[in-house]
Write a protein that holds these residues in place. Structure first.
Motif: not given
Length: 393
Positions: A30, A34, A54, A376
């Motif tokens: 997950k 993300e 997910e 990220t």
């Protein structure tokens, strides 16, 4: 190269009733998703499947049952796995099995794919719990770990305890990355007076053990501790959440000795499991080979202190908010009584505060750093915490 990486993850010894490993795989997947990456998890199962979930894409390949493990399956078709890896063209490979899947390290090297192996248990610890004498266990573990360290670009260990057996052989490619706990899903507010009343009367101490019932977890120590507490005159009951090959033997022992133990089997409802942990007075974690102890950390997030094996990594994780004990029932009983001497509000607040150091966000960032992957899509990768050692290159 795109900042969005396809991270292919391979894991064995996963079953529908798996606990910690299945949770770690899900939460890390997950987090990778993300962070803007494309995680793909490959696990064994009864039949083939391929789903978007997910935690990213999850591919299940048929794998045979491993005898005597209570439901674990393994990926054995190397040709099929290699072909699938070739088709997936991973940017990174993450492997959670140092034994039957170690060959994937060589595949990754030939394919020039950076690969890491995640150490979810200590090899010598598991070998000792299966009955191998300590000197033989150490020699066997050292040989296994040397081959593992050579096969992968990095070995990821979740605690200093887990890293020691690799540092011992001089491996230079060992890095640290902790696991975590869902601090929203696991919380003291899950305390359920009605659930507690179903398992324990008002004056009774409610002990809970959430563990796979297999030899390396030493679940019998929890029954030893209960028996010791009862001999001392403490009114206590034990609830066991978990299944495994030792369940029938443990149930028989509890019946024969008249021990107040409730065996719930595998609890699929995570909220119910959290409520059970939050409603207990003390949770027991007797596994001597644990390299992190997710179930124990979840209990602490629920505000319940833990007694853990002093032979495991859990003393690092629980810190002064819990208690540690030698691998004997009497020692565990002593530690339970030590915790119960503390005021309930104090011990529960300390357990929660300790768990709050281990959020999944921190864990995901550390694992992505170990994979040399951006945290990220446009972010910087934090520095990897390298474990200093000398010898093996």
């Amino acid at each position: 190269m795109s900042l969005s990486l396809r991270i292919v993850r391979l894991a064995n010894f996963v079953a529908p009733a798996s606990g910690g490993l299945r949770t770690a795989l899900r939460e890390l997947g997950k987090g990778y998703l993300e962070a803007g990456h494309r995680p793909v998890l490959i696990v064994p199962g009864e039949r083939e499947s391929d789903h978007d979930t997910e935690q990213g894409r999850v591919i299940t390949l048929p794998g045979p049952l491993l005898p005597g493990t209570g439901g674990y399956r393994v990926l054995t078709d190397r040709r099929r796995i290699a072909a699938l890896l070739q088709d997936l063209a991973p940017d990174r490979l993450e492997v959670s099995d140092r034994t039957t899947l170690r060959w994937t390290g060589r595949w990754a090297r030939r394919a020039r794919v950076p690969a890491v192996m995640v150490s979810h248990e200590t090899a010598d610890g598991v070998l000792r719990t299966w009955g191998l004498p300590e000197p033989a266990a150490r020699r066997t573990a050292d040989a296994l770990n040397t081959r593992t360290a050579h096969a992968y670009a990095r070995v990821v260990c979740t605690t200093e305890f887990a890293a020691r057996e690799f540092v011992r052989i001089g491996a230079r490619n060992v890095v640290r990355a902790p696991l975590g706990v869902d601090l929203v899903e696991r919380h003291p507010a899950l305390h359920d007076p009605g659930l507690r009343a179903r398992h324990a009367r008002v004056p009774e101490t409610l002990l809970v053990m959430c563990s796979r019932l297999s030899p390396e977890k030493r679940p019998g120590t929890a029954l030893d501790a209960l028996e010791a507490l009862l001999r001392r005159g403490r009114r206590a009951v034990l609830v066991v959440a978990g299944d495994g090959p030792l369940r029938a033997r443990l149930e028989q022992r509890a019946r024969e000795r008249g021990l107040p133990v409730t065996f719930l089997g595998h609890v699929r409802d995570r909220r119910l499991l959290g409520a059970l942990q939050a409603s207990a007075d003390v949770c027991l974690a007797p596994g001597p080979a644990e390299t992190f102890g997710l179930a124990a950390l979840e209990a602490m997030a629920c505000g319940t202190p833990v007694v853990a094996s002093a032979s495991s990594a859990l003393p690092e994780v629980i810190g002064p908010a819990g208690a540690v004990a030698g691998d004997r029932g009497e020692a565990f009983a002593d530690a339970v009584e030590l915790l119960l001497e503390r005021a309930e509000q104090v011990r529960r607040a300390a357990a929660r505060a300790r768990a709050e150091r281990f959020g999944w966000g921190t864990a995901v960032a550390a694992f992505l750093a170990a994979l040399d992957a951006p945290v990220t899509a446009g972010g910087a990768v934090p520095p990897v915490r390298q474990v200093a050692s000398r010898g093996l290159s």
